[in-house]
Enzyme design. Structure first.
Site, short mmCIF file in Angstrom:
data_model
loop_
_atom_site.label_atom_id
_atom_site.label_comp_id
_atom_site.label_asym_id
_atom_site.label_seq_id
_atom_site.Cartn_x
_atom_site.Cartn_y
_atom_site.Cartn_z
N HIS A 31 0.83 -1.21 0.00
CA HIS A 31 0.00 0.00 0.00
C HIS A 31 0.86 1.26 0.00
O HIS A 31 0.49 2.28 0.57
CB HIS A 31 -0.91 0.00 1.24
CG HIS A 31 -1.95 -1.08 1.22
ND1 HIS A 31 -2.64 -1.48 2.34
CD2 HIS A 31 -2.44 -1.83 0.19
CE1 HIS A 31 -3.51 -2.44 2.02
NE2 HIS A 31 -3.40 -2.68 0.71
C1 LIG Z 1 -1.07 -7.24 -5.18
C2 LIG Z 1 -1.74 -6.02 -4.65
C3 LIG Z 1 -2.91 -6.14 -3.89
C4 LIG Z 1 -3.53 -5.00 -3.41
N1 LIG Z 1 -4.75 -5.13 -2.82
C5 LIG Z 1 -5.44 -4.01 -2.47
C6 LIG Z 1 -6.77 -4.10 -2.00
O1 LIG Z 1 -7.40 -5.16 -2.02
N2 LIG Z 1 -7.37 -2.95 -1.57
C7 LIG Z 1 -6.72 -1.75 -1.57
O2 LIG Z 1 -7.29 -0.75 -1.12
N3 LIG Z 1 -5.48 -1.63 -2.07
C8 LIG Z 1 -4.85 -2.73 -2.55
N4 LIG Z 1 -3.61 -2.61 -3.12
C9 LIG Z 1 -3.05 -1.27 -3.29
C10 LIG Z 1 -3.71 -0.50 -4.42
O3 LIG Z 1 -4.04 -1.37 -5.50
C11 LIG Z 1 -2.74 0.59 -4.91
O4 LIG Z 1 -2.37 1.40 -3.81
C12 LIG Z 1 -3.37 1.48 -5.96
O5 LIG Z 1 -3.86 0.70 -7.04
C13 LIG Z 1 -2.30 2.45 -6.46
O6 LIG Z 1 -2.84 3.24 -7.48
P1 LIG Z 1 -1.87 4.22 -8.28
O7 LIG Z 1 -2.71 4.85 -9.34
O8 LIG Z 1 -1.19 5.10 -7.30
O9 LIG Z 1 -0.74 3.29 -8.94
P2 LIG Z 1 -0.86 2.01 -9.88
O10 LIG Z 1 -2.24 1.49 -9.89
O11 LIG Z 1 0.22 1.08 -9.47
O12 LIG Z 1 -0.59 2.59 -11.34
C14 LIG Z 1 0.64 3.01 -11.83
C15 LIG Z 1 0.67 2.76 -13.32
O13 LIG Z 1 1.76 3.49 -13.89
C16 LIG Z 1 2.44 2.65 -14.81
N5 LIG Z 1 3.82 3.15 -14.91
C17 LIG Z 1 4.80 3.07 -13.99
N6 LIG Z 1 5.93 3.65 -14.45
C18 LIG Z 1 5.64 4.12 -15.69
C19 LIG Z 1 6.40 4.80 -16.68
N7 LIG Z 1 7.69 5.13 -16.47
N8 LIG Z 1 5.81 5.11 -17.87
C20 LIG Z 1 4.50 4.79 -18.09
N9 LIG Z 1 3.74 4.12 -17.18
C21 LIG Z 1 4.31 3.80 -15.99
C22 LIG Z 1 2.31 1.26 -14.21
O14 LIG Z 1 2.55 0.26 -15.17
C23 LIG Z 1 0.89 1.30 -13.68
O15 LIG Z 1 -0.04 0.92 -14.67
C24 LIG Z 1 -2.96 -3.73 -3.62
C25 LIG Z 1 -1.79 -3.59 -4.37
C26 LIG Z 1 -1.20 -4.72 -4.91
C27 LIG Z 1 0.03 -4.56 -5.76
#
Ligand SMILES: Cc1cc2nc3c(=O)[nH]c(=O)nc-3n(C[C@H](O)[C@H](O)[C@H](O)COP(=O)(O)OP(=O)(O)OC[C@H]3O[C@@H](n4cnc5c(N)ncnc54)[C@H](O)[C@@H]3O)c2cc1C
Length: 476
Positions: free
Chosen positions: A420
């Site tokens: 997280h």
């Molecule tokens: C296995 C797992 C289980 C989880 N379970 C839960 C749950 O059940 N409930 C909950 O509340 N939270 C859960 N979480 C946490 C939650 O999913 C994340 O905190 C949330 O999705 C993060 O969102 P974000 O938009 O910040 O990043 P992300 O959803 O990680 O998105 C980042 C995106 O940017 C892309 N990216 C990265 N670098 C680059 C680059 N240089 N150029 C272009 N694209 C790039 C990546 O490929 C990705 O698609 C879990 C996380 C994981 C990994």
């Protein structure tokens, strides 16, 4: 370097390039519609295991949709931590628990519970809250509710914990069912929820899916397999991004939504970070939830094929945090066929702070006795819940559980992270409350990097709310 000038949207509206198609990036690009171009490092296509909410197959270190970051949980203790790669980001591989933050999170002006509430509501389609948003939110019921989850609720109430009948109501912590963004066993990622009108482009520019012609605003243009290397500047103004392929994409405004690992690394590669051209504490003092899994067995039949894997949680105050700084979450589906079920015991408001650089992720978990004491307390409470009727504990054995020194050693052997991670480009330290990166123009961050501390609940719903909020800030 191949120069590609990105077309400006008609009527003079500035183009917005969103980097990263995860929870926040999909919500942001979906709301911006045709004025946004979304660049995602991984593929835009779906795989069956991403659709299957009961599968955590994509969290395997060698799975093609997993970044699989090497990390140090504590000095000398390495681990490989999953993160989603491909459209949907981590929302395409996660546990699909959809839980809002608590009223107690202190994230700065404009980032209180009341400020975020309209954005949670805008995102949700839930018969208890926002009813028209793109993300369906349901609680396990009927055949999908596992008997162990029901016993867990009963045991917690018998032990004197209060009920928390709606984990998304912003009420006092207690025991209750965990809302989920899965429907009939299908994980509804942020991409599925928000990008129905998007034009999906493969790496070679060919169209995987054309725009939905019926859409009023038109969808964003989404490019897969387009990893961004760095941000390009004219002086202090961001003018676009450089892909690792050497291609340049120009933009009126760049928004980083590459997640709490990808975003700070993009900033660092672009000269923004500790001791760099723009000297900001990028990657410094991040937080995440340290956790251990307590295995147990029961005599129940296997979970319904569509049942969410984790169904019920107890959140409570370990001593001085009325908003609830510890959690036990019941997993009613084994991690491997025939294996035990698990109670995940986690510290939801840790003291310990981590450090992320271009080549290291150090969680520095459990550095304070306060953190260690609270995690022990969570494990002992989980053991009490099992004794109170949930199931039979597999480990740790009684002698280990009863002694702080032996329990600390067991924790060290079993320590993991809830995955997280938050706070690597925090509001007040790296971005202002409108998510603009300090010291430069035309550059924002919109993902969980901006949360100064990890929410006391899972961050998935909050990540989407950040995307919703960013769309409103940019739309002004
Ligand atoms: C296995 C797992 C289980 C989880 N379970 C839960 C749950 O059940 N409930 C909950 O509340 N939270 C859960 N979480 C946490 C939650 O999913 C994340 O905190 C949330 O999705 C993060 O969102 P974000 O938009 O910040 O990043 P992300 O959803 O990680 O998105 C980042 C995106 O940017 C892309 N990216 C990265 N670098 C680059 C680059 N240089 N150029 C272009 N694209 C790039 C990546 O490929 C990705 O698609 C879990 C996380 C994981 C990994």
């Amino acid at each position: 370097m191949r120069e590609v000038v990105h077309p400006v949207h008609p009527a003079g509206v500035r183009d917005v390039v969103v980097v990263g198609g995860g929870s926040a990036g999909c919500a942001l690009a979906g709301r911006l519609g045709a004025r946004a171009t979304l660049l995602e490092a991984g593929p835009v296509s779906l795989l069956p295991e991403l659709l299957d909410a009961t599968s955590l197959a994509a969290t395997a270190p060698d799975h093609p949709r997993n970044w699989a970051h090497d990390v140090l949980l504590r000095p000398g203790q390495s681990a490989v931590v999953p993160r989603g790669l491909g459209l949907g980001g981590s929302s395409a591989i996660n546990g699909a628990n959809w839980v809002r933050a608590t009223r107690a999170e202190a994230w700065g002006p404009g980032w209180t519970w009341d400020d975020l509430l309209p954005f949670y509501e805008r995102s949700e389609r839930d018969d208890r809250h926002g009813t028209t948003g793109p993300v369906p939110v349901q609680r396990p019921a009927g055949d999908l509710l596992h008997p162990a989850a029901s016993r867990f609720c009963g045991a917690a109430l018998r032990l004197g914990f209060p009920a928390e009948p709606d984990k998304n109501a912003g009420a006092a912590p207690g025991v209750g069912l965990v809302p989920s963004n899965s429907v009939d066993g299908v994980r509804i990622s942020a991409a599925m929820a928000y990008l129905r009108d998007a034009v999906l482009l493969r790496a070679d520019g060919s169209v995987l899916r054309p725009s939905n012609a019926g859409s009023a605003v038109g969808g964003p243009s989404v490019r897969g397999e387009a990893p961004v290397d760095r941000i390009l500047f004219d002086g202090d103004r961001a003018r676009g991004v450089l892909l690792t392929s050497g291609e340049v994409v120009e933009a009126g405004e760049v928004v980083l939504a590459a997640g709490a690992v990808g975003t700070p690394r993009l900033l660092l590669r672009s000269g923004i970070g500790p001791g760099l051209r723009v000297d900001l504490p990028v990657g410094v003092d991040f937080t995440d939830h340290p956790a251990v899994f307590l295995p147990f067995v029961d005599a129940d039949p296997p979970a319904h094929p569509h049942a969410p894997g984790s169904q019920v949680a107890l959140n409570w105050d370990a001593g001085a945090d009325p908003a609830g700084d510890v959690e036990v979450l019941a997993f009613v589906r084994p991690f491997s066929p025939g294996g035990p079920l698990h109670l995940m015991c986690a510290l939801q408001h840790p003291d310990s702070r981590g450090l992320l650089t271009l080549d290291r992720i150090e969680y520095r978990y459990l550095r304070t006795e306060h953190d260690r004491r609270r995690l022990r307390h969570a494990i002992r409470t989980a053991a009490e819940l099992l004794r109170a009727g949930v199931g039979t504990r597999v480990e740790p054995e009684g002698g280990v559980l009863g002694n702080d020194r032996t329990l600390d050693a067991w924790i060290a052997d079993h320590l993991t992270t809830s995955v997280h991670l938050c706070g690597t480009a925090a509001i007040g330290r790296v971005v202002d409350p409108e998510l603009r990166v300090l010291g430069v123009e035309g550059l924002r961050v919109a993902d969980t990097s901006v949360l100064p501390t990890v929410p006391r609940r899972g961050p998935s719903a909050t990540a989407v709310a950040i995307g919703e909020r960013a769309a409103e800030l940019i739309g002004r």
